[in-house]
Design a protein around this motif. Sequence first.
Motif, mmCIF file in Angstrom:
data_model
loop_
_atom_site.group_PDB
_atom_site.id
_atom_site.type_symbol
_atom_site.label_atom_id
_atom_site.label_comp_id
_atom_site.label_asym_id
_atom_site.label_seq_id
_atom_site.Cartn_x
_atom_site.Cartn_y
_atom_site.Cartn_z
ATOM 1 N N ASP B 114 0.815 -1.209 0.000
ATOM 2 C CA ASP B 114 0.000 0.000 0.000
ATOM 3 C C ASP B 114 0.852 1.265 0.000
ATOM 4 O O ASP B 114 0.332 2.346 -0.261
ATOM 5 C CB ASP B 114 -0.962 -0.013 1.197
ATOM 6 N N PRO B 118 -1.585 3.407 -2.261
ATOM 7 C CA PRO B 118 -2.382 3.748 -1.074
ATOM 8 C C PRO B 118 -3.862 3.998 -1.377
ATOM 9 O O PRO B 118 -4.683 3.917 -0.472
ATOM 10 C CB PRO B 118 -1.725 5.029 -0.557
ATOM 11 N N ILE B 119 -4.199 4.255 -2.628
ATOM 12 C CA ILE B 119 -5.592 4.581 -2.957
ATOM 13 C C ILE B 119 -6.298 3.390 -3.582
ATOM 14 O O ILE B 119 -7.425 3.058 -3.229
ATOM 15 C CB ILE B 119 -5.658 5.807 -3.915
ATOM 16 N N SER B 120 -5.625 2.720 -4.512
ATOM 17 C CA SER B 120 -6.303 1.640 -5.242
ATOM 18 C C SER B 120 -5.300 0.695 -5.871
ATOM 19 O O SER B 120 -4.363 1.132 -6.543
ATOM 20 C CB SER B 120 -7.179 2.246 -6.339
ATOM 21 N N SER B 121 -5.504 -0.605 -5.671
ATOM 22 C CA SER B 121 -4.652 -1.592 -6.332
ATOM 23 C C SER B 121 -5.065 -1.760 -7.792
ATOM 24 O O SER B 121 -4.364 -2.379 -8.580
ATOM 25 C CB SER B 121 -4.727 -2.935 -5.597
ATOM 26 N N LEU B 123 -5.634 0.861 -9.858
ATOM 27 C CA LEU B 123 -5.059 1.944 -10.651
ATOM 28 C C LEU B 123 -3.530 1.859 -10.670
ATOM 29 O O LEU B 123 -2.922 1.226 -9.811
ATOM 30 C CB LEU B 123 -5.474 3.303 -10.065
ATOM 31 N N GLU B 131 0.055 10.544 -3.134
ATOM 32 C CA GLU B 131 -0.366 9.833 -1.929
ATOM 33 C C GLU B 131 0.657 8.762 -1.548
ATOM 34 O O GLU B 131 0.891 8.509 -0.364
ATOM 35 C CB GLU B 131 -1.729 9.174 -2.150
ATOM 36 N N LYS B 134 3.450 10.160 0.531
ATOM 37 C CA LYS B 134 3.084 10.365 1.948
ATOM 38 C C LYS B 134 3.036 9.029 2.697
ATOM 39 O O LYS B 134 3.540 8.916 3.810
ATOM 40 C CB LYS B 134 1.695 11.011 2.042
ATOM 41 N N ARG B 135 2.406 8.045 2.083
ATOM 42 C CA ARG B 135 2.239 6.782 2.811
ATOM 43 C C ARG B 135 3.585 6.074 2.987
ATOM 44 O O ARG B 135 3.835 5.469 4.030
ATOM 45 C CB ARG B 135 1.237 5.857 2.104
ATOM 46 N N GLU B 138 5.484 7.463 5.878
ATOM 47 C CA GLU B 138 4.989 6.885 7.133
ATOM 48 C C GLU B 138 5.529 5.480 7.347
ATOM 49 O O GLU B 138 5.902 5.094 8.449
ATOM 50 C CB GLU B 138 3.456 6.830 7.120
ATOM 51 N N TYR B 142 7.899 5.254 10.527
ATOM 52 C CA TYR B 142 7.219 4.725 11.719
ATOM 53 C C TYR B 142 6.943 3.226 11.675
ATOM 54 O O TYR B 142 7.089 2.540 12.684
ATOM 55 C CB TYR B 142 5.893 5.469 11.949
ATOM 56 N N ARG B 143 6.475 2.735 10.549
ATOM 57 C CA ARG B 143 6.014 1.343 10.526
ATOM 58 C C ARG B 143 7.175 0.348 10.483
ATOM 59 O O ARG B 143 7.161 -0.649 11.200
ATOM 60 C CB ARG B 143 5.042 1.112 9.362
#
Lengths: 245, 245
Positions: B114, B118-121, B123, B131, B134-135, B138, B142-143
């Motif tokens: 993701d 992050p929006i759609s698998s 597309l 997006e 940004k993801r 993160e 953090y993850r």
Amino acid sequence: MTFELFYWPGLQGRGEFVRLAFEATGTPFVEIVQGDGPGQGMDGMLHTMDDPACTDPPFAPPFLRADGELIGQTANILAFLGPVLGLVGESPRARRFVNQLQLTLADLVAEVHDGHHPISSRLYYSNQRAEARKRTAELIDYRLPKFFDYFERVLANNPHAGGWLSEGAMSYADLSLFQLIAGLNYAFPRAMTGFAKAYPRCQGVHDGVARQPRIAAYLKSSRRIPFNTTGIFRHYKELDRASPF
Amino acid sequence: MTFELFYWPGLQGRGEFVRLAFEATGTPFVEIVQGDGPGQGMDGMLHTMDDPACTDPPFAPPFLRADGELIGQTANILAFLGPVLGLVGESPRARRFVNQLQLTLADLVAEVHDGHHPISSRLYYSNQRAEARKRTAELIDYRLPKFFDYFERVLANNPHAGGWLSEGAMSYADLSLFQLIAGLNYAFPRAMTGFAKAYPRCQGVHDGVARQPRIAAYLKSSRRIPFNTTGIFRHYKELDRASPF
């Protein structure tokens, strides 16, 4: 056997899939965060999870303690509880299939969560509202139909009577499908309008679970935490939309 | 027992976690999409998956056929193969813990995916690049630290010698941790720069798996599909960044 459930307070979340297994079978269990004795409450949960001496720690709640063993990951907890509570068939093949269904349900649950938190679970929804609108549109337009087409097909093809996902009796995967549909009804009333007609067999599982006397009593009790906007299933009006079904 | 693996052609993806179990143990298996006989190739895979008469269909690849049974969901396939191939301990408790670890690894694998979608698998990456940036930030900030702190702790606390995640022998969760680290090294060389120093025990699992003679031979063979930007682990230079470790 004593069952102690460790999960965040005040939300159904992934803990609810475990609670339903206990409630459906009338099995006593302790909610650790609700206690105020030693090792209980939030401090007790975090201390248990982060105990530096623990040799098989869980990564995150929910986790269970049974006979001194910590068991983490929702599907893993249910794979353990299923045979103990009589919520899965006897054959290894049936158990594998129910575990597979549970993992598929878990994948959709994660996608529902990411609908309102597509960028970061660390940040507030209000920090990712624009992205949430896009991702939830994808969820409703494409992912829900794909998953429910699948579950409807599984139900249609089950050679056993009873209307359940596996064999002829209710399994923990049926409880989880109930919870998923209940959560989606709360989060997306507009999208779910045509659900019962489009997916009558899935709706049948939902209704069949809700009619179980112990579940019906649980849903009316104060033990059932209401859905709210801190859980997985969140109602944000701006994310709801008409669905293809 | 004949093992037939059904997975998309041309990418490692989630199929690779299953391939590694076969390769590590020298177990013969058939890749259905590579065959051109009846029921093989892409058509064979899709026909098997969508067979309207199938009573326990998988939701998506990878899935396995063994003794006429279809087994879907990567962690479920590995929970089945582990005891058969000797890639998990004998005790129920060890098996539950390895399944829990595998599910936790699977959660991180989904988060890595993701990162670029992050929006759609459905597309293309290019449709969600802003997006994705940004993801992935993160994910890296953090993850990854949160997950690898956990795996490092599990390794540090394992009372058995050998440096593996569970008991004293390599399990399928170790193979999966290897694959995860290998994939992250490909996708995020900059973020992973300090990894071996920050997570020496995780790095030890990676190196220990890579040194297994059968795995070493597999990694050098043409059977190991190279990492590429159609899989889970994708190298997009603009997503890579310095990590906290």
